[in-house]
Scaffold this motif. Structure first.
Motif, short mmCIF file in Angstrom:
data_model
loop_
_atom_site.label_atom_id
_atom_site.label_comp_id
_atom_site.label_asym_id
_atom_site.label_seq_id
_atom_site.Cartn_x
_atom_site.Cartn_y
_atom_site.Cartn_z
N TYR A 1 -44.12 -62.12 36.00
CA TYR A 1 -45.70 -62.17 36.28
C TYR A 1 -46.05 -61.52 34.36
CZ TYR A 1 -45.74 -62.18 41.05
OH TYR A 1 -46.66 -62.41 42.01
N LEU A 2 -44.50 -61.44 33.58
CA LEU A 2 -44.48 -60.84 32.61
C LEU A 2 -43.63 -61.07 31.20
CD1 LEU A 2 -44.36 -56.62 32.56
CD2 LEU A 2 -42.22 -57.82 31.23
N HIS A 3 -44.56 -61.06 30.14
CA HIS A 3 -43.69 -61.88 29.06
C HIS A 3 -43.03 -60.31 28.96
CE1 HIS A 3 -43.53 -63.47 24.63
NE2 HIS A 3 -42.90 -63.11 25.23
N LEU A 4 -41.67 -60.12 28.11
CA LEU A 4 -40.56 -59.07 27.46
C LEU A 4 -40.48 -58.77 26.27
CD1 LEU A 4 -40.23 -56.21 28.02
CD2 LEU A 4 -38.16 -56.99 28.91
N LEU A 5 -41.70 -58.05 25.53
CA LEU A 5 -40.52 -57.88 24.06
C LEU A 5 -39.99 -56.63 24.55
CD1 LEU A 5 -44.03 -59.12 22.51
CD2 LEU A 5 -41.39 -60.55 22.55
N ARG A 6 -39.33 -56.71 23.18
CA ARG A 6 -38.76 -55.29 23.20
C ARG A 6 -38.05 -55.05 21.67
NH1 ARG A 6 -34.05 -55.98 26.89
NH2 ARG A 6 -34.67 -57.84 28.69
N GLU A 7 -38.27 -53.40 21.72
CA GLU A 7 -38.12 -52.85 20.11
C GLU A 7 -37.24 -51.53 19.94
OE1 GLU A 7 -39.46 -52.88 17.31
OE2 GLU A 7 -40.79 -54.38 16.88
N SER A 8 -36.40 -51.42 19.78
CA SER A 8 -35.42 -50.54 19.35
C SER A 8 -35.94 -49.04 18.26
CB SER A 8 -33.97 -50.86 18.99
OG SER A 8 -34.37 -51.59 17.76
N ALA A 9 -37.03 -49.72 17.37
CA ALA A 9 -36.91 -48.45 16.57
C ALA A 9 -37.14 -47.58 16.78
CB ALA A 9 -38.29 -49.07 15.47
N ASP B 1 -40.68 -52.91 25.61
CA ASP B 1 -40.42 -51.67 25.37
C ASP B 1 -39.79 -51.11 24.91
OD1 ASP B 1 -38.94 -50.32 28.14
OD2 ASP B 1 -36.89 -51.24 26.73
N ASN B 2 -39.89 -49.94 24.33
CA ASN B 2 -39.66 -49.42 23.60
C ASN B 2 -38.46 -48.65 23.77
OD1 ASN B 2 -40.07 -46.52 20.51
ND2 ASN B 2 -39.55 -48.45 20.32
N ALA B 3 -37.16 -48.95 23.24
CA ALA B 3 -35.89 -48.44 23.86
C ALA B 3 -35.78 -47.59 24.79
CB ALA B 3 -35.29 -46.85 22.47
N SER B 4 -35.98 -47.97 26.26
CA SER B 4 -36.24 -46.89 26.89
C SER B 4 -35.29 -46.91 27.82
CB SER B 4 -37.15 -47.43 28.55
OG SER B 4 -38.31 -47.79 27.79
N THR B 5 -34.55 -45.52 28.36
CA THR B 5 -33.08 -45.42 28.93
C THR B 5 -33.42 -45.06 30.49
OG1 THR B 5 -33.23 -43.29 27.96
CG2 THR B 5 -32.23 -45.12 26.09
N ASP B 6 -34.34 -44.72 30.70
CA ASP B 6 -34.60 -44.07 32.10
C ASP B 6 -34.76 -45.13 33.82
OD1 ASP B 6 -37.27 -44.94 31.31
OD2 ASP B 6 -37.78 -43.22 32.48
N GLY B 7 -34.62 -46.24 32.84
CA GLY B 7 -34.91 -47.31 33.94
C GLY B 7 -36.47 -48.21 34.00
N THR B 8 -36.85 -48.06 32.72
CA THR B 8 -38.26 -48.42 32.37
C THR B 8 -37.88 -50.46 32.10
OG1 THR B 8 -39.60 -46.53 31.18
CG2 THR B 8 -40.30 -48.58 31.07
N THR B 9 -37.14 -50.24 31.74
CA THR B 9 -35.96 -52.00 30.88
C THR B 9 -36.01 -52.59 32.19
OG1 THR B 9 -35.95 -50.29 28.98
CG2 THR B 9 -34.77 -53.10 29.76
N GLU B 10 -35.63 -51.90 32.96
CA GLU B 10 -35.51 -53.31 34.63
C GLU B 10 -36.83 -53.09 35.31
OE1 GLU B 10 -31.80 -50.99 33.12
OE2 GLU B 10 -33.68 -49.86 33.63
#
Length: 343
Positions: A54-62, A35-44
């Protein structure tokens, strides 16, 4: 066999729930998402699938969308941490459609000596936005995509990549190629379609324009990304979307001359797995969607459309040879010849 899908997304909440659920019904066993710094509900949405296992979540704020770097990382994690046999690389607006059987069935049929197969991009065109779910109105597919580099349209033919898991694999920007020691490409065969829904609404294009592509100094933007950025800066997103939307008259003309086709496959598949509340559920108990073999006339039309990918693959192979030569020259420069030159 274990199939893992990678997914890099930023502000794709209007489609990512459907995308994840679809692939988990189509033969994907697990998803690695960044997830690349989503703000619209994608992260949730990602977090909901992660809690369900079902999912392994990584996060990138760049804010510079380093796609090749981030997808390569996910591909290697699939090999080293998740025991993947095959890795499929998808964008949030892509739905990998196997031409008979599940994704797992198709990938299991690849001869052992090959490690890379490619899917054929098939573009679904925007329709006038009625505020509804994208798949219900986007049932018009471009039947004659242009060769990459053509100026008359932004909807070009292209191929996306799936490969056998490898801890040293490198993924090209755009997910168009994969390279690793021993991974041999299976050429001129595209048993997978990649149904592509890139322009879904003016609001979605506004979110797309906020992505970090143009802030990545090492990235060469595509023409449509430049045009989209210009439209967003000028406040013309409605006009930009409208210029590509297919109205009823354009649809009738396109169906008559063979440049457009009606294709309800994804709409029907998503109807089958959508809950009453509008959300989607992953495959419970291994339930899978049905992917029948295409009819003969469909196979013929697909072969004609995919033929341009043979030309593209020639370009890819030339680029691979250039990169291999560059690596050899670099090794020579750092080896005995470099030391001799210094002496």
């Amino acid at each position: 066999m274990k199939v893992v899908m990678t997914l890099l997304a930023r502000n794709e909440a209007d489609i990512v729930d459907a995308q994840l659920a679809y692939h988990l019904h189509a033969g994907v066993d697990h998803v690695i998402a960044t997830d690349n710094a989503s703000t619209d509900g994608t992260t949730e949405i990602f977090e909901r699938y992660e809690r369900a296992g079902y999912l392994h979540l990584l996060r990138e704020s760049a804010d510079d969308m380093r796609q090749d770097e981030w997808v390569t990382r996910m591909a290697r994690v699939a090999a080293t941490d998740h025991g993947a046999d095959w890795v499929v690389h998808a964008d949030a607006d892509e739905f990998w459609w196997p031409r008979g059987g599940s994704l797992k069935d198709v990938l299991a049929s690849v001869p052992a000596r090959y490690g890379v197969v490619r899917g054929c991009w098939r573009h679904f065109l925007p329709r006038p936005d009625d505020g509804g779910f994208f798949a219900e109105r986007m049932t018009v597919r471009l039947a004659t995509p242009a060769h990459p580099g053509a100026k008359e349209t932004i909807f070009h033919a292209h191929q996306k990549v799936a490969h056998r898991a490898h801890p040293e694999v490198e993924i090209e920007a755009g997910n168009h190629n994969a390279q690793a020691p021993g991974l041999r490409s299976l050429r001129a065969w595209h048993p997978l379609e990649v149904l592509h829904f890139s322009f879904r609404s003016a609001a979605q294009l506004g979110r797309k324009a906020q992505g970090g592509w143009l802030r990545n100094r090492g990235y060469e933007p595509t023409e449509h990304q430049i045009l989209l950025d210009e439209a967003a800066r000028a406040g013309r997103l409605d006009d930009f979307y409208g210029a590509f939307a297919i109205d009823d008259d354009a649809l009738a003309r396109g169906l008559a001359d063979g440049t457009l086709a009606l294709d309800t496959r994804l709409r029907d598949a998503l109807r089958a797995i959508r809950r009453d509340d509008g959300a989607f559920a992953p495959a419970a108990g291994g339930q899978l969607l049905d992917f029948p073999r295409p009819k003969t006339e469909d196979d013929a039309a697909y072969a004609a459309e995919a033929s341009v990918l043979v030309e593209i693959d020639g370009v890819v192979r030339a680029e691979e040879r250039v990169r291999a030569l560059e690596r050899r020259l670099d090794a020579l420069e750092r080896g005995p010849l470099r030391r001799l030159a210094r002496r």
